[in-house]
Design a protein around this motif. Structure first.
Motif, PDB file in Angstrom:
ATOM      1  N   VAL A   1      43.915  46.631  35.628  1.00  0.00           N
ATOM      2  CA  VAL A   1      43.104  47.451  36.540  1.00  0.00           C
ATOM      3  C   VAL A   1      43.648  47.349  37.957  1.00  0.00           C
ATOM      4  O   VAL A   1      43.812  48.362  38.644  1.00  0.00           O
ATOM      5  N   LEU A   2      43.966  46.134  38.396  1.00  0.00           N
ATOM      6  CA  LEU A   2      44.520  45.983  39.745  1.00  0.00           C
ATOM      7  C   LEU A   2      45.852  46.712  39.862  1.00  0.00           C
ATOM      8  O   LEU A   2      46.116  47.373  40.867  1.00  0.00           O
ATOM      9  N   HIS A   3      46.664  46.624  38.829  1.00  0.00           N
ATOM     10  CA  HIS A   3      47.930  47.374  38.839  1.00  0.00           C
ATOM     11  C   HIS A   3      47.664  48.879  38.873  1.00  0.00           C
ATOM     12  O   HIS A   3      48.331  49.618  39.592  1.00  0.00           O
TER      13      HIS A   3
ATOM     14  N   PHE B   1      36.821  46.287  42.595  1.00  0.00           N
ATOM     15  CA  PHE B   1      35.653  45.451  42.885  1.00  0.00           C
ATOM     16  C   PHE B   1      34.839  45.189  41.622  1.00  0.00           C
ATOM     17  O   PHE B   1      34.374  44.072  41.389  1.00  0.00           O
ATOM     18  N   LYS B   2      34.670  46.231  40.797  1.00  0.00           N
ATOM     19  CA  LYS B   2      33.916  46.073  39.550  1.00  0.00           C
ATOM     20  C   LYS B   2      34.575  45.075  38.606  1.00  0.00           C
ATOM     21  O   LYS B   2      33.908  44.425  37.819  1.00  0.00           O
ATOM     22  N   GLN B   3      35.896  44.945  38.696  1.00  0.00           N
ATOM     23  CA  GLN B   3      36.614  44.001  37.841  1.00  0.00           C
ATOM     24  C   GLN B   3      36.586  42.584  38.398  1.00  0.00           C
ATOM     25  O   GLN B   3      37.140  41.673  37.801  1.00  0.00           O
ATOM     26  N   GLY B   4      35.958  42.409  39.571  1.00  0.00           N
ATOM     27  CA  GLY B   4      35.816  41.060  40.111  1.00  0.00           C
ATOM     28  C   GLY B   4      36.713  40.754  41.293  1.00  0.00           C
ATOM     29  O   GLY B   4      36.712  39.625  41.789  1.00  0.00           O
ATOM     30  N   TYR B   5      37.482  41.719  41.756  1.00  0.00           N
ATOM     31  CA  TYR B   5      38.346  41.495  42.912  1.00  0.00           C
ATOM     32  C   TYR B   5      37.549  41.719  44.198  1.00  0.00           C
ATOM     33  O   TYR B   5      36.602  42.509  44.218  1.00  0.00           O
TER      34      TYR B   5
ATOM     35  N   PRO C   1      36.658  44.731  29.896  1.00  0.00           N
ATOM     36  CA  PRO C   1      36.575  43.273  29.741  1.00  0.00           C
ATOM     37  C   PRO C   1      37.587  42.569  30.655  1.00  0.00           C
ATOM     38  O   PRO C   1      38.587  43.160  31.073  1.00  0.00           O
ATOM     39  N   SER C   2      37.338  41.304  30.924  1.00  0.00           N
ATOM     40  CA  SER C   2      38.135  40.578  31.917  1.00  0.00           C
ATOM     41  C   SER C   2      39.612  40.446  31.544  1.00  0.00           C
ATOM     42  O   SER C   2      40.439  40.258  32.422  1.00  0.00           O
TER      43      SER C   2
END
Length: 140
Positions: free
Chosen positions: A31-33, A96-100, A24-25
């Motif tokens: 996730v980025l970390h 990318f899947k997380q929206g980055y 989830p967002s």
């Protein structure tokens, strides 16, 4: 400061994430970390081992234990080998899947590496390139 916004997933969600699931967002910062931290390769290796853990069910198949153990070991070596070979691409896809945007993980790791290199050079220069202190001599 980013730690305040970074929410770590619970174990069930982390396993889902390890198998390639999208979180989830509210976990976006984590996730980025996860894919840009200094230990990102180690983290990816652990996720690879979790992905192959269902292979341990092979131990339940009848037969000599040494054959089953060698089959699992061979499979684990290959899985980790290929997992680490494609670690950069896999981590980029996770972000990318997380929206980055594509390329953000590589860019963040490069910036962190450059910053660490600059810090190391500054420490080296301060320690080894500075003028030695000269004792004051008594003039009289």
């Amino acid at each position: 400061m980013a730690d305040a916004k970074r929410v770590r997933p619970d174990p069930v969600r982390w396993i889902w994430y390890s198998f390639g699931g999208k979180l989830p967002s509210r976990y976006d910062e984590w996730v980025l970390h996860d894919v840009t931290a200094r230990t990102w390769q180690l983290r990816h290796g652990v996720r690879s081992l979790v992905q192959i853990s269902p292979g341990l069910l092979f131990l339940l198949v009848p037969g000599p234990m040494w054959i089953k153990a060698m089959a699992i070991l061979g499979g684990a070596i290959l899985a980790v080998w290929y997992g680490m070979a494609y670690a950069e691409f896999t981590c980029e896809h996770r972000a990318f899947k997380q929206g980055y945007p594509l390329g953000i993980a590589r860019q963040r790791r490069k910036e962190a590496s450059e910053q660490m290199s600059a810090d190391q050079q500054a420490r080296y220069a301060a320690l080894y390139r500075s003028e030695p202190e000269r004792p004051e001599s008594d003039a009289g």
